[in-house]
Design an enzyme around this catalytic site. Structure first.
Site, PDB file in Angstrom:
ATOM      1  N   SER A  69       0.802  -1.222   0.000  1.00 10.90           N
ATOM      2  CA  SER A  69       0.000   0.000   0.000  1.00 10.90           C
ATOM      3  C   SER A  69       0.839   1.279   0.000  1.00 10.90           C
ATOM      4  O   SER A  69       1.624   1.493  -0.907  1.00 10.90           O
ATOM      5  CB  SER A  69      -0.937  -0.069   1.206  1.00 10.90           C
ATOM      6  OG  SER A  69      -1.791   1.021   1.250  1.00 10.90           O
ATOM      7  N   ASP A 286      -3.788   6.145  -2.799  1.00  9.78           N
ATOM      8  CA  ASP A 286      -2.556   5.660  -2.179  1.00  9.78           C
ATOM      9  C   ASP A 286      -1.904   4.633  -3.117  1.00  9.78           C
ATOM     10  O   ASP A 286      -2.384   4.413  -4.236  1.00  9.78           O
ATOM     11  CB  ASP A 286      -2.810   5.099  -0.769  1.00  9.78           C
ATOM     12  CG  ASP A 286      -3.559   3.780  -0.803  1.00  9.78           C
ATOM     13  OD1 ASP A 286      -4.253   3.528  -1.802  1.00  9.78           O
ATOM     14  OD2 ASP A 286      -3.454   3.001   0.163  1.00  9.78           O
ATOM     15  N   ASP A 288      -1.716   1.457  -3.490  1.00 11.62           N
ATOM     16  CA  ASP A 288      -2.427   0.324  -4.088  1.00 11.62           C
ATOM     17  C   ASP A 288      -3.874   0.686  -4.429  1.00 11.62           C
ATOM     18  O   ASP A 288      -4.701  -0.182  -4.683  1.00 11.62           O
ATOM     19  CB  ASP A 288      -2.362  -0.927  -3.194  1.00 11.62           C
ATOM     20  CG  ASP A 288      -3.044  -0.732  -1.850  1.00 11.62           C
ATOM     21  OD1 ASP A 288      -3.195   0.430  -1.422  1.00 11.62           O
ATOM     22  OD2 ASP A 288      -3.423  -1.736  -1.225  1.00 11.62           O
ATOM     23  N   ASP A 290      -6.512   1.958  -2.779  1.00 10.50           N
ATOM     24  CA  ASP A 290      -7.730   1.704  -2.009  1.00 10.50           C
ATOM     25  C   ASP A 290      -8.083   2.849  -1.063  1.00 10.50           C
ATOM     26  O   ASP A 290      -9.063   2.763  -0.325  1.00 10.50           O
ATOM     27  CB  ASP A 290      -7.697   0.350  -1.267  1.00 10.50           C
ATOM     28  CG  ASP A 290      -6.550   0.220  -0.304  1.00 10.50           C
ATOM     29  OD1 ASP A 290      -5.803   1.194  -0.107  1.00 10.50           O
ATOM     30  OD2 ASP A 290      -6.398  -0.887   0.264  1.00 10.50           O
ATOM     31  N   GLU A 382     -12.831   5.162   6.887  1.00 10.19           N
ATOM     32  CA  GLU A 382     -11.887   5.640   7.876  1.00 10.19           C
ATOM     33  C   GLU A 382     -11.512   7.059   7.467  1.00 10.19           C
ATOM     34  O   GLU A 382     -11.568   7.403   6.278  1.00 10.19           O
ATOM     35  CB  GLU A 382     -10.640   4.755   7.909  1.00 10.19           C
ATOM     36  CG  GLU A 382     -10.906   3.407   8.535  1.00 10.19           C
ATOM     37  CD  GLU A 382      -9.629   2.660   8.893  1.00 10.19           C
ATOM     38  OE1 GLU A 382      -9.537   2.205  10.032  1.00 10.19           O
ATOM     39  OE2 GLU A 382      -8.726   2.554   8.046  1.00 10.19           O
ATOM     40  N   ALA A 508      -2.613   1.590  21.013  1.00  9.22           N
ATOM     41  CA  ALA A 508      -1.419   1.055  20.354  1.00  9.22           C
ATOM     42  C   ALA A 508      -1.722   0.869  18.881  1.00  9.22           C
ATOM     43  O   ALA A 508      -2.790   0.349  18.525  1.00  9.22           O
ATOM     44  CB  ALA A 508      -1.033  -0.279  20.992  1.00  9.22           C
ATOM     45  N   GLY A 510      -1.754  -0.843  15.325  1.00  7.76           N
ATOM     46  CA  GLY A 510      -1.721  -2.242  14.925  1.00  7.76           C
ATOM     47  C   GLY A 510      -0.747  -2.477  13.783  1.00  7.76           C
ATOM     48  O   GLY A 510      -0.491  -3.616  13.400  1.00  7.76           O
ATOM     49  N   THR A 511      -0.200  -1.423  13.216  1.00  9.37           N
ATOM     50  CA  THR A 511       0.690  -1.581  12.068  1.00  9.37           C
ATOM     51  C   THR A 511       2.104  -1.063  12.330  1.00  9.37           C
ATOM     52  O   THR A 511       2.997  -1.298  11.536  1.00  9.37           O
ATOM     53  CB  THR A 511       0.148  -0.825  10.842  1.00  9.37           C
ATOM     54  OG1 THR A 511       0.086   0.567  11.171  1.00  9.37           O
ATOM     55  CG2 THR A 511      -1.227  -1.306  10.434  1.00  9.37           C
ATOM     56  N   ARG A 516      -0.580   5.733  19.313  1.00  9.89           N
ATOM     57  CA  ARG A 516      -1.139   6.906  18.639  1.00  9.89           C
ATOM     58  C   ARG A 516      -2.015   7.656  19.635  1.00  9.89           C
ATOM     59  O   ARG A 516      -2.799   7.044  20.359  1.00  9.89           O
ATOM     60  CB  ARG A 516      -1.995   6.509  17.448  1.00  9.89           C
ATOM     61  CG  ARG A 516      -1.223   5.837  16.340  1.00  9.89           C
ATOM     62  CD  ARG A 516      -2.035   5.840  15.048  1.00  9.89           C
ATOM     63  NE  ARG A 516      -1.577   4.792  14.143  1.00  9.89           N
ATOM     64  CZ  ARG A 516      -0.459   4.863  13.423  1.00  9.89           C
ATOM     65  NH1 ARG A 516       0.310   5.928  13.504  1.00  9.89           N
ATOM     66  NH2 ARG A 516      -0.118   3.873  12.618  1.00  9.89           N
TER      67      ARG A 516
HETATM   68  C1  LIG Z   1      -4.899   6.374  12.604  1.00  4.78           C
HETATM   69  C2  LIG Z   1      -4.799   5.605  11.354  1.00  4.78           C
HETATM   70  O1  LIG Z   1      -4.896   6.173  10.259  1.00  4.78           O
HETATM   71  N1  LIG Z   1      -4.599   4.269  11.470  1.00  4.78           N
HETATM   72  C3  LIG Z   1      -4.471   3.404  10.296  1.00  4.78           C
HETATM   73  C4  LIG Z   1      -3.371   2.394  10.515  1.00  4.78           C
HETATM   74  O2  LIG Z   1      -3.699   1.601  11.644  1.00  4.78           O
HETATM   75  P1  LIG Z   1      -2.947   1.663  13.045  1.00  4.78           P
HETATM   76  O3  LIG Z   1      -3.464   0.449  13.771  1.00  4.78           O
HETATM   77  O4  LIG Z   1      -3.358   2.946  13.656  1.00  4.78           O
HETATM   78  O5  LIG Z   1      -1.467   1.648  12.786  1.00  4.78           O
HETATM   79  O6  LIG Z   1      -3.273   1.544   9.374  1.00  4.78           O
HETATM   80  C5  LIG Z   1      -4.448   0.762   9.143  1.00  4.78           C
HETATM   81  C6  LIG Z   1      -4.178  -0.156   7.959  1.00  4.78           C
HETATM   82  O7  LIG Z   1      -3.919   0.563   6.802  1.00  4.78           O
HETATM   83  C7  LIG Z   1      -5.633   1.688   8.897  1.00  4.78           C
HETATM   84  O8  LIG Z   1      -6.780   0.909   8.762  1.00  4.78           O
HETATM   85  C8  LIG Z   1      -5.772   2.671  10.070  1.00  4.78           C
HETATM   86  O9  LIG Z   1      -6.775   3.616   9.810  1.00  4.78           O
HETATM   87 MG   LIG Z   2      -3.859   1.045   0.521  1.00  2.72          MG
END
Ligand SMILES: CC(=O)N[C@H]1[C@@H](OP(=O)(O)O)O[C@H](CO)[C@@H](O)[C@@H]1O
Ligand SMILES: [Mg+2]
Length: 543
Positions: A69, A286, A288, A290, A382, A508, A510-511, A516
């Protein structure tokens, strides 16, 4: 060679990299995503799991998408798509994790067989996996590893080559519905373009798109795919003046560089190149394709952004009005799904002005998608621009079968039926969402400025906080509050109380290996100050 020997031999050719310090691979929000050189063995193992999933689900086709992505070009990722084009069922994420973390090739074969037994999978029935990848150079090697796993498990494989993520989701659903009354469209990339172009024309009957649109494709796969799509629009029916920019896929180093939806949303400015022309309607995909963010550079106000919350409220408002005009308001339940990151002003606008219910879910589109399926028309986005609108079979039947009593009612029903074809029903799709926005603006006769006037965003700030141990933080109430560490939330509440009309939460990521913190308040400086204070609380507790 026996089944097991084949799996073991394939795995030896596509070995897993053992992570340092006993680290484990984890199937997260976006599947497995990391530096591409760690992914060859992971992708092989994901191939094994996809074959098991297809066999478990009566030989329906399962999808595998290789993409990272909006991440930098050196990263890549691999994720599984379920038969209807939605994300892998959550329960199976841990099977993916256990298979990928097998310590040796032999152990891998053992876990594969154990999964088959435990999940009552008949390894003798046919399996089918369809796959695609984005433009990253590392995709070649990963596809080879995936194909080896499909070969070792005697799985029918269809390589759709380079695709956007939503195109692969479309193809999975189209494959599984082919030849049925619920056929989702032709099983080909061209079928996707034809379906969208045809629906776009129907949505725009007697309407005209004003002005031109600049589309920044983050130098990713969306560029060539959008260019290809545009060829399918019949010029006699629709005039759509699109300028595709940042569509260089031959230089991997520019992928997502200073461009794309994630850049625009997080930096809150237009891509520096090509130089933005004041007043021109613009949007960014972005890497990819989506996610989608709209914006323009105003000669007076400067940069103005219309993010996922804006797209969501625009779609909810337009579709709500159409449902009313179609005389279906009492028959169909419309709802909007957001996460805690949605701007509070958008939530108020949807609840109070549009009079529609809003549900908040944890972060990650799989959560939003699931809840949106509970409505006849479920709008979910989102804030970062990833989302779509889901129509239930009942809703689609109502659009097609209702007897219109007036030309206005007929127009509303026709437009709703066309929108249900235009909007990707499997997953957020920047190309399809962009066409939806263009249709709505044409119907309303709106400029981006008109759209931006519907409500004023509350000033907000999102900060990333690195802590020693993010695992001590656990959330509740759709991530809006912390249950652990005990006492931390009380300190956040105390900070929020010091500000007017304020809201803040911490969770926390997830990625990423970070926390945050999000804060909203009546003024920009207060939002900033609140975010800093809450970040301070998080730093103190995150040890
Ligand atoms: C605040 C924020 O934008 N968080 C993003 C980000 O997740 P986090 O869990 O916040 O790292 O990446 C996700 C996957 O792309 C997306 O679904 C989400 O909206
Ligand atoms: Mg994407």
């Amino acid at each position: 060679m026996s089944h097991d020997d084949k799996i073991i031999a394939g795995s030896a050719k596509h070995p897993i990299v053992v992570l340092e310090k006993g680290g484990l691979y984890k199937y997260g929000t976006a599947g497995f995503r990391m530096k591409a050189d760690l992914l060859e063995g992971v992708t092989y193992r994901v191939g094994l799991l996809a074959s098991l999933r297809s066999r478990k689900l009566n030989s329906q086709a399962i999808g595998v998408m290789i993409t990272a992505s909006h991440n930098p070009a050196i990263d890549n990722g691999v994720k599984i798509v379920d038969p209807q084009g939605d994300m892998l069922e959550q329960e199976w994420e841990r099977h993916a994790t256990s298979l990928v973390n097998a310590a040796s090739d032999e152990e891998l074969a053992k876990i594969y067989n154990t999964l088959a037994v435990d999940l009552k999978i008949d390894l003798a029935v046919p399996a089918k996996v369809v796959y695609g990848r984005d433009t990253r150079p590392s995709g070649h090697k990963l596809v080879t590893a995936l194909a080896a796993a499909l070969d070792a498990t005697e799985t029918e494989a269809v390589d759709f080559k380079i695709l956007t993520t939503p195109q692969l989701h479309y193809l999975v659903r189209a494959t599984n519905s082919e030849g049925t009354p619920l056929s989702y469209g032709e099983v080909s990339e061209a079928g996707y373009y034809k379906k969208l172009a045809e629906a776009f024309v129907r949505c725009l009957r007697n309407r005209k798109i004003e002005g031109s649109l600049v589309v920044d494709c983050a130098n990713g796969v969306g560029g060539p795919k959008l260019t290809e799509f545009l060829k399918y629009i019949p010029k006699d029916d629709v005039s759509f003046d699109v300028k595709v920019v940042n569509d260089d896929i031959l230089r991997p180093e520019v992928l997502n560089l200073d461009s794309g939806a994630d850049f625009v949303k997080t930096k809150q400015r237009a891509p520096p190149s090509p130089k933005p022309v004041p007043g021109v309607r613009s949007c960014s995909f972005d890497g990819d394709a989506d996610r989608l963010i709209y914006y323009w550079v105003d000669p007076d106000a400067g940069f103005v952004m219309l993010d996922g919350d804006r797209i969501s409220s625009l779609a909810a408002s337009f579709i709500g009005d159409l449902v009313e005009s179609a005389g279906l308001r009492d028959d169909l339940r419309i709802g909007v799904v957001q996460t805690a990151y949605a701007n509070g002003a958008s939530t108020n606008y949807i609840r109070q002005h549009l009079k529609l219910p809003v549900i908040c879910t944890p972060t990650g589109v799989k959560h939003l998608h699931h809840v949106a399926q509970g409505f006849d028309i479920g709008v979910y986005f989102e804030a970062n621009g990833h989302g779509t609108v889901l129509f239930s079979p009942d809703a689609v039947t109502a659009f097609k079968k209702s007897e219109p009593q007036s030309p206005a009612q007929k127009d509303a029903l026709d437009t709703l039926a066309a929108l249900a074809d235009l909007i990707n029903q499997t997953v957020g799709d920047a190309l399809s969402d962009m066409l939806m926005v263009e249709v709505i603006l044409a119907h309303k006769g709106w400029t981006l400025r008109d759209w931006s006037m519907t409500y004023s965003d509350l000033p907000n700030r999102l900060v990333r906080v690195e802590v020693e141990n993010k695992d001590v933080f656990r959330t509740t109430d759709a991530e809006r509050r912390l249950s652990h560490p005990e006492g931390c939330q009380a300190e956040i509440d105390a900070e929020v109380k010091k500000f007017k009309d304020a809201r803040s939460f911490a969770r926390a990521s997830g990625t990423e290996n970070a926390m945050r913190v999000y804060a909203e308040a009546a003024t920009r400086s207060e939002a900033n100050e609140l975010a800093e204070r809450v970040a301070g609380v998080v730093r103190r507790w995150g040890v």
